[in-house]
Structure formats: structure tokens, C-alpha cells
Design a protein around this motif. Structure first.
Motif, mmCIF file in Angstrom:
data_model
loop_
_atom_site.group_PDB
_atom_site.id
_atom_site.type_symbol
_atom_site.label_atom_id
_atom_site.label_comp_id
_atom_site.label_asym_id
_atom_site.label_seq_id
_atom_site.Cartn_x
_atom_site.Cartn_y
_atom_site.Cartn_z
ATOM 1 N N GLU A 103 46.843 75.362 29.927
ATOM 2 C CA GLU A 103 45.644 75.549 28.914
ATOM 3 C C GLU A 103 44.782 74.377 29.265
ATOM 4 O O GLU A 103 43.342 74.368 29.210
ATOM 5 C CB GLU A 103 46.046 75.614 27.805
ATOM 6 N N ASP A 130 42.754 74.625 32.281
ATOM 7 C CA ASP A 130 41.774 75.560 32.278
ATOM 8 C C ASP A 130 40.555 75.162 31.613
ATOM 9 O O ASP A 130 39.238 75.471 32.016
ATOM 10 C CB ASP A 130 42.489 76.830 31.818
ATOM 11 N N THR A 131 40.828 74.500 30.629
ATOM 12 C CA THR A 131 39.762 73.856 29.693
ATOM 13 C C THR A 131 38.695 73.005 30.273
ATOM 14 O O THR A 131 37.572 72.972 30.373
ATOM 15 C CB THR A 131 40.070 73.484 28.403
ATOM 16 N N PRO A 163 37.677 74.625 34.661
ATOM 17 C CA PRO A 163 37.931 76.216 34.694
ATOM 18 C C PRO A 163 37.753 76.615 36.175
ATOM 19 O O PRO A 163 38.313 77.612 36.398
ATOM 20 C CB PRO A 163 36.852 76.668 33.882
ATOM 21 N N GLU A 164 36.982 75.997 37.032
ATOM 22 C CA GLU A 164 36.975 76.433 38.405
ATOM 23 C C GLU A 164 38.102 76.193 39.270
ATOM 24 O O GLU A 164 38.163 76.822 40.270
ATOM 25 C CB GLU A 164 35.771 75.512 39.236
ATOM 26 N N ALA A 213 41.116 76.947 37.604
ATOM 27 C CA ALA A 213 42.360 77.598 37.130
ATOM 28 C C ALA A 213 43.201 78.400 37.938
ATOM 29 O O ALA A 213 44.350 78.368 37.795
ATOM 30 C CB ALA A 213 41.803 78.378 35.710
#
Length: 110
Positions: A94, A97-98, A101-102, A104
């Protein structure tokens, strides 16, 4: 009770928790004996302890997860309860991802 096999074949056993404003630096051997005994029953074989580790962790009565961003380039994430080993991979995914995000999907693929 938790245990996992490491790549070299050894087992990592755990774990117990003690909470308080201060924590005694000495471990109560009863907890180790109990964990080893229960895991030995599950595995059907006696275990020999070769090393011990004791962690001291952040603790909070207000939250079980602390996330702070002191500046635009820094994110600090720490578990403040006994859920660290259980939730660590999800918290890491998480967080990545935060902040990225590219990337993830690359992280999820391993």
C-alpha cells in the motif's frame, strides 16, 4: 504462534508481546519454552534454539499504524501494535502504491 522456514532450512519462531511504559530487559523463559513446546507438537519433532531476538517496538493507544510525511520526499510508516508481522507485506504494498503508483503492478508481480 507463528513460525516460518527460512531458505537455509532453519525456522523462525514467534512470538510473544509485552506491553507497558517500560519493558523489562530480561525475557521470561516460560514464554520460549511454551512456544517451542507447542511448535514442536505441531511439527512432530523437538526443536533446538540456536539464537534469540528481542525487539522493542513503538506503541500507541491511539492507533495501530502511524503514517507520517515530514516532507514531500519522506514517508515514515510504523506499526504501533502487535500486527507488524501479519500486516507488513500489505502495508508495504500500500505504501509503494501510494508513493509510486506507476510501479504498483511491477511490485505486485515480484
Amino acid at each position: 504462534m507463528m513460525f516460518t522456514r527460512r531458505p537455509d532450512g532453519t525456522l523462525l519462531l514467534g512470538d510473544s508481546h509485552v506491553y507497558g511504559n517500560t519493558v523489562d530487559p530480561f525475557l521470561d523463559e516460560w514464554w520460549t519454552d511454551r512456544l517451542v513446546g507447542e511448535i514442536s507438537k505441531v511439527l512432530g519433532a523437538p526443536l533446538q534454539i540456536t539464537q534469540r531476538w528481542q525487539g522493542v517496538y513503538a506503541s500507541s493507544a491511539l492507533t495501530s499504524l502511524l503514517v507520517e510525511e515530514p516532507d514531500e520526499q519522506t514517508r515514515v510508516v510504523t506499526v504501533t501494535s502487535g500486527i507488524g508481522m501479519t500486516m507488513s507485506f500489505g502495508i508495504a504494498a500500500e505504501s509503494i502504491d501510494t508513493i509510486c503508483p506507476e510501479n504498483a503492478s511491477a511490485f505486485a508481480a515480484g
